[in-house]
Design an enzyme around this catalytic site. Structure first.
Site, PDB file in Angstrom:
ATOM      1  N   GLU A 259      -1.704  15.434  30.418  1.00  0.00           N
ATOM      2  CA  GLU A 259      -2.263  14.114  30.046  1.00  0.00           C
ATOM      3  C   GLU A 259      -2.610  15.248  28.118  1.00  0.00           C
ATOM      4  OE1 GLU A 259      -1.817  10.698  29.457  1.00  0.00           O
ATOM      5  OE2 GLU A 259      -1.308  10.753  31.454  1.00  0.00           O
ATOM      6  N   CYS A 293      -9.249  10.409  22.362  1.00  0.00           N
ATOM      7  CA  CYS A 293      -7.557  11.314  22.521  1.00  0.00           C
ATOM      8  C   CYS A 293      -6.957   9.858  22.136  1.00  0.00           C
ATOM      9  CB  CYS A 293      -7.127  11.221  24.140  1.00  0.00           C
ATOM     10  SG  CYS A 293      -6.857  10.282  25.467  1.00  0.00           S
TER      11      CYS A 293
HETATM   12  P1  NAD Z   1      -9.694  21.119  26.880  1.00  0.00           P
HETATM   13  O1  NAD Z   1      -8.595  21.251  26.911  1.00  0.00           O
HETATM   14  O2  NAD Z   1     -10.377  22.053  26.588  1.00  0.00           O
HETATM   15  O3  NAD Z   1     -10.297  20.923  28.511  1.00  0.00           O
HETATM   16  C1  NAD Z   1      -9.495  20.711  29.753  1.00  0.00           C
HETATM   17  C2  NAD Z   1     -10.476  20.912  30.596  1.00  0.00           C
HETATM   18  O4  NAD Z   1      -9.750  22.197  30.759  1.00  0.00           O
HETATM   19  C3  NAD Z   1     -11.742  21.403  31.435  1.00  0.00           C
HETATM   20  O5  NAD Z   1     -12.017  20.947  32.600  1.00  0.00           O
HETATM   21  C4  NAD Z   1     -11.739  22.879  30.810  1.00  0.00           C
HETATM   22  O6  NAD Z   1     -13.312  23.117  31.153  1.00  0.00           O
HETATM   23  C5  NAD Z   1     -10.984  23.099  31.168  1.00  0.00           C
HETATM   24  N1  NAD Z   1     -10.534  24.121  30.714  1.00  0.00           N
HETATM   25  C6  NAD Z   1     -10.296  24.514  29.192  1.00  0.00           C
HETATM   26  N2  NAD Z   1      -9.942  25.858  28.717  1.00  0.00           N
HETATM   27  C7  NAD Z   1      -9.175  26.620  29.526  1.00  0.00           C
HETATM   28  C8  NAD Z   1      -8.395  27.382  29.738  1.00  0.00           C
HETATM   29  N3  NAD Z   1      -8.484  28.727  29.199  1.00  0.00           N
HETATM   30  N4  NAD Z   1      -7.963  27.513  31.248  1.00  0.00           N
HETATM   31  C9  NAD Z   1      -8.026  27.216  32.009  1.00  0.00           C
HETATM   32  N5  NAD Z   1      -8.522  25.648  31.942  1.00  0.00           N
HETATM   33  C10 NAD Z   1      -9.178  25.475  30.678  1.00  0.00           C
HETATM   34  O7  NAD Z   1     -10.044  19.695  26.312  1.00  0.00           O
HETATM   35  P2  NAD Z   1     -11.409  19.196  25.995  1.00  0.00           P
HETATM   36  O8  NAD Z   1     -11.619  19.692  24.632  1.00  0.00           O
HETATM   37  O9  NAD Z   1     -12.045  18.722  27.237  1.00  0.00           O
HETATM   38  O10 NAD Z   1     -10.857  17.712  25.467  1.00  0.00           O
HETATM   39  C11 NAD Z   1     -10.520  17.045  24.623  1.00  0.00           C
HETATM   40  C12 NAD Z   1      -8.866  17.141  23.978  1.00  0.00           C
HETATM   41  O11 NAD Z   1      -8.478  16.392  25.441  1.00  0.00           O
HETATM   42  C13 NAD Z   1      -8.019  16.588  22.959  1.00  0.00           C
HETATM   43  O12 NAD Z   1      -7.114  17.173  22.672  1.00  0.00           O
HETATM   44  C14 NAD Z   1      -7.678  15.126  23.800  1.00  0.00           C
HETATM   45  O13 NAD Z   1      -6.373  14.825  23.048  1.00  0.00           O
HETATM   46  C15 NAD Z   1      -6.725  15.306  24.826  1.00  0.00           C
HETATM   47  N6  NAD Z   1      -7.479  14.560  25.329  1.00  0.00           N
HETATM   48  C16 NAD Z   1      -5.752  13.613  26.223  1.00  0.00           C
HETATM   49  C17 NAD Z   1      -6.157  12.183  27.022  1.00  0.00           C
HETATM   50  C18 NAD Z   1      -5.318  12.288  27.275  1.00  0.00           C
HETATM   51  O14 NAD Z   1      -4.997  11.148  28.086  1.00  0.00           O
HETATM   52  N7  NAD Z   1      -3.737  12.244  26.929  1.00  0.00           N
HETATM   53  C19 NAD Z   1      -7.536  11.637  26.668  1.00  0.00           C
HETATM   54  C20 NAD Z   1      -8.238  12.769  26.709  1.00  0.00           C
HETATM   55  C21 NAD Z   1      -8.226  14.142  25.585  1.00  0.00           C
END
Ligand code: NAD
Length: 517
Positions: A259, A293
């Site tokens: 997602e 998002c």
């Molecule tokens: P992110 O991708 O930075 O982090 C998400 C998760 O991944 C966190 O738990 C984090 O600890 C982990 N993570 C971060 N870097 C990582 C790595 N290198 N390796 C493994 N795991 C890692 O996202 P965010 O900043 O928490 O959220 C914002 C993003 O999420 C935006 O792009 C938003 O559009 C998207 N989002 C999508 C939805 C949806 O339903 N499609 C919902 C909410 C947010």
């Protein structure tokens, strides 16, 4: 895991967050052995974390077999317990999210708690039907066979969630995973530590270790988890981390639901009601401080309506978020940017747009110390500005004026497929054209974001905005193996006529069958 290191004159304060427990503040005298101590602590923490993660995973794999054969009623009982905990801890949830990013209590209720309670309600009401083995009809070539589809839990599943709706996007997929009968390891986001700790507490109070385990922590915890051969990974987050997750999953050929995010265009046709569109765009863009998002990322407004839309947005924003003349800052109804890093990113985006000629129509007051970012509406935005290239994920709303629908369709189709597309207007031919000629995860007409809340609609993106669907039945399917089971009859079967050796008679039979298709 070493989190932060603040140096004082003679002392060093460190914040250490062991995996699966509360952060500890330590104060150590600065001396020659200090950094060796810190290094050793980090190594010990990390090794403990790795072995703890692997150990829990192996334990879950071993005991999963007993979960797998449980009746659906046991899954429902688990969901009821979760519902009871959520209802009893509404105040704690509000408090955690207020401490994380000053999320207003009403927004916690409507955008974090309500969607999860609704997921639980849907699952409780429909799980017997969803999980029931379904008969399928035999086709001509399958005459004599009897077939069914069984829905079996995938196994031990990993859920990695983001910070922006920290409870909803952790507990929502958890409901689907449990409804489908899985064991779960959940990693909430490190960016909203109060909510993550509360989620961990919730899972300890509601579930057994065999059912659900929470690992708190950041990237390094995620990366340790991603090395393991899970049976499914459900990731919500950015497209860039989505790629990392998918690569790691490929090593074990684990299925994924991703997602992700991106830019969700919002189209305001000349036939739209400008006041109504402004009201709905303002609310869905600026709740959660724009960190949604599926928020409208930018607006395409027709040249005949753009002035009216901007006028209405200027009136609507203060009405919804605390009043004009700087009152938004003191309003309890307006959240904050989650951390300094995102605050700086957003202020850079704003500066970049202005330096490339954008006009600030309203807002733009910033206070770094409080991470207060006033809603900003921009016009005359250059396509070369970063707000038109990157996912904004904050309270900046660029308005782009268009003349013909061709421009809009071409613009959207030349970019990654959005998670959501919004269209405001009354003219069916124009709405249908945009729906048909573009591709996006979801479409919502005459409103924004509410498609997420519809329990009977699949939610998800396409390609860069996501892979796979979630919510309700679709969430249940994401965590289930749809297992076809075919039963052949005893004695003579239709296939017997096609067995080798391929005598002229058998070949005549094959030729005759082919003519029937
Ligand atoms: P992110 O991708 O930075 O982090 C998400 C998760 O991944 C966190 O738990 C984090 O600890 C982990 N993570 C971060 N870097 C990582 C790595 N290198 N390796 C493994 N795991 C890692 O996202 P965010 O900043 O928490 O959220 C914002 C993003 O999420 C935006 O792009 C938003 O559009 C998207 N989002 C999508 C939805 C949806 O339903 N499609 C919902 C909410 C947010």
């Amino acid at each position: 895991m070493l989190r932060q290191c603040y140096r004082c004159v003679n002392k060093v304060n460190i914040r250490v967050t062991p995996v699966n427990s509360t952060p500890k503040n330590l104060t150590l005298e600065r001396n020659g052995r200090l950094f060796t101590t810190l290094l050793l602590m980090t190594i010990i923490e990390r090794t403990t974390a790795q072995s703890d993660i692997s150990k829990r995973f192996e334990e879950k794999k071993t005991v999963f077999q007993s979960l797998k054969i449980e009746p659906v009623s046991a899954r429902k009982a688990r969901l009821r317990k979760l519902r009871t905990w959520i209802k009893a801890n509404q105040a704690a949830l509000r408090d955690a999210m207020y401490r994380d990013f000053r999320k207003p209590a009403a927004e916690v209720d409507t955008t974090e708690i309500l969607p999860v309670l609704d997921e639980i309600k849907q699952a409780l009401e429909n799980l017997d039907r969803w999980a029931k083995t379904k008969k399928v009809d035999a086709s001509l070539t399958m005459l004599g066979t009897r077939s069914v589809i069984m829905y079996e839990p995938k196994g031990v599943c990993l859920i990695i969630s983001p910070w922006n709706y920290p409870f909803n996007l952790s507990a929502g997929p958890l409901v689907s995973a449990l409804a489908a009968g899985n064991a779960v390891i959940l990693k909430p986001s490190e960016m909203t530590p109060n909510t993550s700790t509360l989620i961990s507490k919730m899972c300890k109070e509601v579930f057994t270790e065999n059912e659900v385990t929470v690992f708190e922590g950041g990237t390094e915890v995620s990366q340790e988890l991603l090395k393991l051969p899970f049976d499914h990974i459900f990731f919500t987050g950015s497209p860039s981390v989505g790629k990392i997750v998918m690569k790691a999953a490929a090593e074990n050929l684990t299925s994924v639901t991703l997602e992700l995010g991106g830019k969700s265009p919002t189209l305001v046709l000349p036939s739209a009601n400008a006041k109504e569109a402004a009201q709905r765009i303002a609310v869905t863009k600026f709740i959660n401080n724009g960190q949604t998002c599926i928020a409208p990322d930018y607006v395409f407004a027709h040249e005949n309506i753009v002035a009216d839309l901007i006028k209405n947005l200027k009136e609507e924003i203060p009405v919804r978020f605390g009043g004009s003349d700087g009152k938004i800052k003191t309003s309890p109804d307006y959240a904050r940017i989650v951390n300094e890093k995102h605050f700086s990113r957003l202020s850079d985006l704003l500066r970049d747009a202005e330096s490339k000629g954008a006009t600030v129509e309203t807002g733009g007051q910033l206070d770094f110390s409080q991470r207060f970012f006033e809603p900003v509406v921009l016009s005359n935005v250059s396509n070369a500005s970063r707000v038109m290239e990157e996912e904004i994920f904050g309270p900046i709303l660029p308005i782009v004026t268009y003349r013909s629908l061709d421009e809009v369709v071409q613009y959207i189709n030349a970019r990654p497929k959005p998670l959501a597309l919004y269209i405001f207007g009354r003219k069916k031919s124009e709405i249908n054209r945009v729906k048909k000629e573009t591709s996006s995860g979801t479409v919502c007409i005459n409103d924004c974001a509410i498609q997420f809340l519809h329990p009977n609609l699949p939610f998800g993106g396409v390609n860069t905005s996501g892979i796979g669907k979630s919510h309700g039945y679709y969430g249940f399917l994401a965590f289930s193996n749809e297992k076809p089971v075919l039963r052949q009859r005893n004695g003579l079967t239709a296939f017997r006529f096609f067995y080798p050796p391929y005598t002229p008679g058998v070949q005549r039979m094959i030729g005759w069958i082919l003519k029937l298709f």
